[in-house]
Each structure stands twice: as structure tokens, then as C-alpha cells.
Motif scaffolding. Structure first.
Motif, short mmCIF file in Angstrom:
data_model
loop_
_atom_site.label_atom_id
_atom_site.label_comp_id
_atom_site.label_asym_id
_atom_site.label_seq_id
_atom_site.Cartn_x
_atom_site.Cartn_y
_atom_site.Cartn_z
N LEU A 162 -73.11 44.87 116.06
CA LEU A 162 -73.82 45.63 115.37
C LEU A 162 -73.71 47.31 115.06
O LEU A 162 -73.32 47.31 113.81
CB LEU A 162 -75.44 45.76 115.23
N PRO A 163 -73.07 47.82 115.79
CA PRO A 163 -72.48 49.45 115.40
C PRO A 163 -71.64 49.72 114.06
O PRO A 163 -71.48 50.26 114.07
CB PRO A 163 -72.49 50.19 116.94
N TRP A 175 -80.65 55.00 111.08
CA TRP A 175 -80.88 53.53 110.82
C TRP A 175 -79.63 53.55 112.04
O TRP A 175 -79.63 52.12 113.37
CB TRP A 175 -80.60 52.14 109.85
N LEU A 176 -78.71 54.10 112.32
CA LEU A 176 -77.88 54.11 113.27
C LEU A 176 -77.88 54.44 114.62
O LEU A 176 -78.10 53.58 115.08
CB LEU A 176 -75.95 55.03 112.90
N CYS A 177 -78.93 55.11 114.35
CA CYS A 177 -79.21 55.76 115.51
C CYS A 177 -81.04 54.21 116.08
O CYS A 177 -80.35 53.40 117.23
CB CYS A 177 -80.49 56.79 115.82
N LEU A 178 -81.19 53.45 115.57
CA LEU A 178 -81.97 52.15 115.48
C LEU A 178 -81.89 50.95 115.97
O LEU A 178 -81.16 50.95 117.45
CB LEU A 178 -82.78 51.98 114.38
N VAL A 179 -79.72 51.31 115.74
CA VAL A 179 -78.86 49.78 116.21
C VAL A 179 -78.67 49.97 117.27
O VAL A 179 -77.88 49.05 118.13
CB VAL A 179 -77.75 49.66 114.83
N MET A 180 -77.85 51.41 117.18
CA MET A 180 -77.37 51.54 119.02
C MET A 180 -78.70 52.25 120.05
O MET A 180 -77.75 51.19 121.49
CB MET A 180 -76.88 53.00 118.37
N LEU A 242 -63.64 48.54 110.51
CA LEU A 242 -64.77 47.89 111.51
C LEU A 242 -65.46 46.66 110.80
O LEU A 242 -66.44 46.24 112.03
CB LEU A 242 -65.64 49.46 110.53
N TRP A 243 -65.28 46.30 109.81
CA TRP A 243 -66.17 45.37 109.64
C TRP A 243 -65.10 44.56 110.57
O TRP A 243 -65.54 43.08 111.33
CB TRP A 243 -65.66 44.60 108.66
N GLY A 244 -64.20 43.94 110.70
CA GLY A 244 -63.00 43.26 111.76
C GLY A 244 -63.17 43.37 113.17
O GLY A 244 -63.14 43.00 113.99
N CYS A 245 -63.72 44.73 113.52
CA CYS A 245 -64.29 44.80 115.17
C CYS A 245 -65.50 44.54 115.09
O CYS A 245 -65.51 43.47 116.02
CB CYS A 245 -64.54 46.76 115.03
#
Length: 295
Positions: A162-163, A175-180, A242-245
Motif C-alpha cells: 500500500l505505501p 491518506w498516506l499517513c493512514l496507509v502507513m 513505485l507500482w512495480g514495487c
């Protein structure tokens, strides 16, 4: 015995809490004094930590017989490591997972923060949210004892994608903080499950050798991944990288579920008598957490 998973959860909760508190204290000290003095305090803290080991009472632990030398110990540990499909499969999985997460969060994350999120401050908040999630996951594992340890833990590795996906979009700082936070909680479920499985399945006298292979395998690809992150971005673009990661994390985590022992290894309900309950050295999840918090 039966309390091992709770003990490991408490152990990990204390270390994660110290990491968050240490980062906050370091930031406050940087604001108040010269960075050189902060580094001096840091060095002194290592000395104090080393001195605390003098208070460990190991007199009740039986002395071990000498081994057959370095090569014999390596060979002995390798036999234990390769003889358990669940063990080498998950370590192979994490060699890819930790490398992908390392490239995403150590290389691409600060660049995305600079270009799209407003600088280092929101990225620092996102990393802090990951640490708070670690604490929440440890608290959860003090109460929850999944019967199929590795199945529950491995399913909780999927959120590590997800990150990278969030940075690829990129999501807003909130939203990034929520994902993390969600990711930190999930990976802590894996971490406690993994430590419990190692404690349960590996003979105590072999544990350090097996854990060494675990640690080495889990971080072996990180230097390669971080070195290649820049050229890959130049070749395909940051978002695609990033999508590849994220895709790599999903792919290898899905693949490891095909190993029957990963799906079926169960928690033992009976109390196991051991001479000394070891604290397992940093393992796959520890490695991931270290990379996720940039050390």
C-alpha cells in the motif's frame, strides 16, 4: 510456552515505542543544541545500553559444548534452515519484499514528499504513523493468538504494497499517513507471529544460527534495490517504478502461500519446557521495520 507470543509482542512494543520516542527526542535536541552534541549524546546512549547488559543474569543457563568451528556451524545452521520449507520460503519472500519497500520508502518516498506533498514534514509524519501502527499491532498481538501463525502473518504482509501504491498516485499527506498506520499495524502481526513460530519450531541451541540466515537473507537485496532505484526511475518513471514495487510485494507474498507449511503450521497449545526462553534476534519483520523507518 503458551505466553511466548505475548512476551514477544511486549518486547516488540517496547522497542517500537523507544524508536518513536527516540526520534522525537532527537528532533527536539536538534532544535535546542548543536547537532554535534546530539551525536555525542547518541554515542553515550550506546555505551549505557552496552553497560546494561552487565545486569543480565545468565547463571541459570547451562554452558554449551564447543562447536566444530565456523564452517561446521554455518553448515549446521544451513541444514536447519533449508530443512524447513516454511522458513526458507518466507525468507526468500522477504528478500524481495524488504528490497522493494526499501527502494520505495528510502529513495522514492522523500522525492515524492519533496515534489508532491510539501517537503520533509509530511513524510516524517507518515513514517511516524508507521511506527504508531507498529505499537497498535503489538498491542493487538498481546490479545490475539492466531492458531495458524504463518498464514495469519503472511496475509498481513500484503498491506506492505500500500505505501508504494500510495506514493505512486500520490495520495495526500493525510491518506498516506493512514496507509502507513495500517501497514505498520499489519506488519507487526507478521513480526510477532514469525518470532513465535521461530521460537516454537527451531531448537534453542540452533536458533542463533538459523536467525542469522534469516536476517542475512531478508536484507541481502536491499543494497541492490536502492542502487537500482535511480536508474529504474530514469528508465520507466517514478510512478511506474513505485507500482512495480507494490506489484512485487503482492506477487511474492501470494506465491509463498502455495507452500503448504506456511498455510498449515499451527500454534502449539501445550506449555513447552525450555532451559531459557531466547529473545530472537532481528528477523524479517524487524528488517522491514528498520527500512520503513529509514533506520
Amino acid at each position: 510456552g503458551e505466553q511466548a507470543s505475548r512476551a514477544f509482542a511486549l518486547f516488540r512494543m517496547s522497542t517500537q515505542g523507544a524508536a518513536i520516542g527516540g526520534a522525537a527526542l532527537g528532533g527536539a535536541m536538534i532544535a535546542a543544541m548543536d547537532p554535534g552534541w546530539v551525536l555525542a549524546v547518541d554515542a553515550a546512549a550506546f555505551a549505557v545500553a552496552g553497560a546494561l547488559r552487565a545486569f543480565l543474569d545468565v547463571s541459570h543457563i547451562p554452558a554449551r559444548e564447543p562447536g566444530g568451528g565456523l564452517l561446521a556451524d554455518l553448515r549446521d545452521g544451513w541444514q536447519e534452515f533449508t530443512g524447513r520449507p516454511w522458513l526458507w520460503a518466507i525468507v526468500a519472500q522477504f528478500s524481495v519484499v524488504v528490497a522493494a519497500v526499501g527502494a520505495a520508502e528510502a529513495v522514492y518516498g522523500p522525492l515524492v514528499a519533496r515534489d508532491s506533498l510539501g517537503g520533509a514534514r509530511p513524510w516524517g509524519f507518515a513514517l511516524a504513523a508507521f511506527g504508531v501502527g507498529n505499537l497498535a499491532g503489538a498491542l493487538l498481538m498481546m490479545r490475539w493468538k492466531p492458531r495458524r501463525l504463518l498464514l495469519a502473518g503472511t496475509l498481513c504482509v500484503f498491506p506492505l504494497a500500500l505505501p508504494s501504491a500510495g506514493l505512486a498516485v500520490p495520495l495526500s499527506a493525510y491518506w498516506l499517513c493512514l496507509v502507513m498506520f495500517v501497514t505498520g499495524t499489519a506488519i507487526e502481526v507478521f513480526g510477532v507471529s514469525w518470532m513465535t513460530a521461530m521460537h516454537q519450531e527451531i531448537p534453542e541451541e540452533k536458533l542463533s544460527r538459523v536467525a542469522a540466515y534469516d536476517w542475512f537473507g531478508s536484507v541481502a537485496m536491499v543494497p541492490v534495490a536502492t542502487a537500482l532505484a535511480g536508474p529504474v526511475e530514469s528508465l520507466v518513471g517514478r510512478s511506474q517504478a513505485l507500482w512495480g514495487c507494490a506489484g512485487l510485494v503482492v506477487l511474492v507474498t501470494g506465491a509463498v502461500l502455495f507452500v503448504p507449511d506456511v498455510r498449515n503450521l499451527t500454534r502449539r497449545s501445550e506449555t513447552v519446557e525450555v532451559a531459557a526462553a531466547p529473545l530472537v534476534p532481528p528477523t524479517s519483520a524487524e528488517a522491514e521495520g528498520a527500512v520503513g523507518r529509514l533506520g
